[in-house]
Every structure is written in structure tokens, then in C-alpha cells.
Design an enzyme around this catalytic site. Structure first.
Site, mmCIF file in Angstrom:
data_model
loop_
_atom_site.group_PDB
_atom_site.id
_atom_site.type_symbol
_atom_site.label_atom_id
_atom_site.label_comp_id
_atom_site.label_asym_id
_atom_site.label_seq_id
_atom_site.Cartn_x
_atom_site.Cartn_y
_atom_site.Cartn_z
ATOM 1 N N PHE A 15 46.319 30.816 63.095
ATOM 2 C CA PHE A 15 46.488 29.454 63.587
ATOM 3 C C PHE A 15 47.934 29.025 63.368
ATOM 4 C CE2 PHE A 15 42.330 30.222 61.746
ATOM 5 C CZ PHE A 15 41.480 29.919 62.796
ATOM 6 N N GLY A 41 47.021 31.606 51.335
ATOM 7 C CA GLY A 41 46.157 31.528 52.508
ATOM 8 C C GLY A 41 46.649 32.442 53.618
ATOM 9 N N ASP A 66 45.098 35.246 48.673
ATOM 10 C CA ASP A 66 43.925 34.791 49.432
ATOM 11 C C ASP A 66 42.691 35.459 48.822
ATOM 12 O OD1 ASP A 66 41.941 34.274 51.480
ATOM 13 O OD2 ASP A 66 43.591 33.927 52.880
ATOM 14 N N GLY A 70 37.397 33.151 53.299
ATOM 15 C CA GLY A 70 37.477 32.079 54.281
ATOM 16 C C GLY A 70 37.517 30.696 53.654
ATOM 17 N N SER A 119 43.845 30.433 43.718
ATOM 18 C CA SER A 119 45.085 29.976 43.095
ATOM 19 C C SER A 119 44.998 29.875 41.580
ATOM 20 C CB SER A 119 45.494 28.608 43.675
ATOM 21 O OG SER A 119 46.341 28.760 44.780
ATOM 22 N N ASP A 136 49.074 27.324 52.780
ATOM 23 C CA ASP A 136 48.257 27.309 53.989
ATOM 24 C C ASP A 136 46.839 27.754 53.643
ATOM 25 O OD1 ASP A 136 47.673 26.982 56.678
ATOM 26 O OD2 ASP A 136 48.375 28.979 57.254
ATOM 27 N N HIS A 139 41.606 23.498 53.090
ATOM 28 C CA HIS A 139 42.022 22.191 53.597
ATOM 29 C C HIS A 139 41.236 21.028 53.008
ATOM 30 C CE1 HIS A 139 44.586 24.459 56.036
ATOM 31 N NE2 HIS A 139 44.617 23.702 57.117
ATOM 32 N N HIS A 164 51.581 23.877 55.670
ATOM 33 C CA HIS A 164 51.114 23.985 57.057
ATOM 34 C C HIS A 164 49.960 23.016 57.344
ATOM 35 C CE1 HIS A 164 49.519 26.621 60.559
ATOM 36 N NE2 HIS A 164 50.575 25.939 60.958
ATOM 37 N N ASP A 165 49.802 22.710 58.618
ATOM 38 C CA ASP A 165 48.706 21.887 59.150
ATOM 39 C C ASP A 165 48.834 20.425 58.722
ATOM 40 O OD1 ASP A 165 47.495 23.931 60.599
ATOM 41 O OD2 ASP A 165 46.277 24.571 58.910
#
Length: 205
Positions: A15, A41, A66, A70, A119, A136, A139, A164-165
Site C-alpha cells: 500500500f 511493518g 514485522d 497482519g 515492537s 508503517d 493502525h 505512513h498513512d
């Protein structure tokens, strides 16, 4: 023009807009001569490839953090769920196999060091100063805050924090990364370098 960019980069799951990818590459190229880059991420490794190609030019390293299970939005029944990345035998999302395949195809196995963890676990005994941190990951507000609090303390003075995002309109996207971005700007610890699309960039003072 980014040297050695895979011809199929647009087919890699992810993304990341083209202008965001270019900005990540440029900042990683500038900073990786001073130390390693941490990505939080990685998903299937699209952004990791841009960071890795930059770091490889300085014989530097990308730590790609990561858990590969997901984020919230990737889970079964959620909007961004991808059945190709779901291990039905385990009942879990598993992006690590795809990530490793993409690193191997991009010839980045000697540049990218996967850290398969969350993390909090990864940061617990972390000692290496970082020249750039790219957030990233999850969220949710809890996940985004945890990533920020775990890793910004390890960012070198003059290093880059990328988030990001970022969406100021809640109808356009989740608000947690944007809240963390505003927190970073308000902390007095960073110089705001502005945004590229949904990518926020700050420099540690």
C-alpha cells in the site's frame, strides 16, 4: 531512476504510492551512510525493497520488523484481508513467506535483516542507534503509539522519522498514524519536513 528496482515492483502486494516510495528511497539513501534503517511493518516487502536498495549502496542494513500476522485490517473478514496470505491450516495470516520470496528476488538477503516480532519484544534490549525509522505498522492507536514510543528513542540526532498513512480526514483513512505524527511534531524533538502524499517526514533535532 532507482538502480536495480525490480521490474515487477508494481505487482508486489502493498500500500505504497510511487511518490512515497521515491521519498523513502531518497531519505534512506541519504541517511544509511550514517547507520541502519528500521522499518516497522514490512507486510510483503514492497517498501522494504526501496529502503533496501538505498541501504545497499552504502553497505548498510534495513532491520525489517514485522510479526507477519497482519494488522487489524488484514484479518479474516476485514476489509483488507487477502486470502492468498491466509494460512488456513493455522487459521492465521502469514506474510513472511511472501516477504522472504520478494527479498530473495530483489537480491536483498544480505541487506535486509527480518525481525519477526512485535515492537515491544524487539525493542526490549535494542542497543543499535538508527539513522532512519519508518513507522508503517498497526493502525490502532495502541499499536501506533507503541511503535513510536519503542523506537524514536533509538533514532540518532539528525535522523529521519517517517510515518505512513496520514489522513486528516477520518473518512479517508485511520487516524492513529496521524495522531502520532501530530504528537511527534508537538514534542519539540523533531523538525517537520512536510508530507509526501500520506507519508510524513521529520528530522530528529
Amino acid at each position: 531512476m532507482i538502480p536495480d528496482l525490480p521490474a515487477d515492483i508494481d505487482q508486489i502486494k502493498g500500500f505504497l504510492a510511487d511518490d512515497e516510495a521515491a521519498a523513502l528511497y531518497e531519505h534512506a539513501l541519504a541517511e544509511s551512510s550514517k547507520g541502519p534503517v528500521l522499518e516497522i511493518g514490512s507486510y510483503c516487502g514492497k517498501s522494504t525493497i526501496y529502503l533496501g536498495l538505498a541501504c545497499r549502496q552504502h553497505s548498510s542494513t534495513v532491520f525489517a520488523l514485522d510479526h507477519h500476522r497482519g494488522s487489524e485490517e488484514h484479518q479474516l473478514g476485514e476489509f483488507f484481508h487477502d486470502p492468498d496470505l491466509y494460512d488456513g491450516s493455522e487459521g492465521l495470516v502469514d506474510t513472511f513467506r511472501e516477504f522472504r520470496r520478494n527479498m530473495r528476488k530483489a537480491d536483498l538477503d544480505d541487506t535486509v535483516v527480518p525481525v519477526v516480532a512485535g515492537s515491544e519484544a524487539a525493542a526490549r534490549h535494542w542497543q543499535t542507534p538508527l539513522a532512519m525509522v519508518f513507522i508503517d505498522g498497526g493502525h490502532s492507536l495502541e499499536a501506533a503509539l507503541l511503535d513510536y514510543r519503542c523506537w524514536t528513542a533509538h533514532l540518532m540526532r539528525g535522523g529521519i522519522l517517517a510515518i505512513h498513512d496520514l489522513f486528516d480526514d477520518a473518512h479517508a483513512g485511520g487516524q492513529a498514524p496521524y495522531a502520532v505524527y501530530r504528537m511527534a511534531k508537538a514534542s519539540g524533538l523533531f523538525e517537520d519536513l512536510g508530507q509526501v502524499n500520506t507519508l510524513g517526514l521529520l528530522r530528529r533535532l
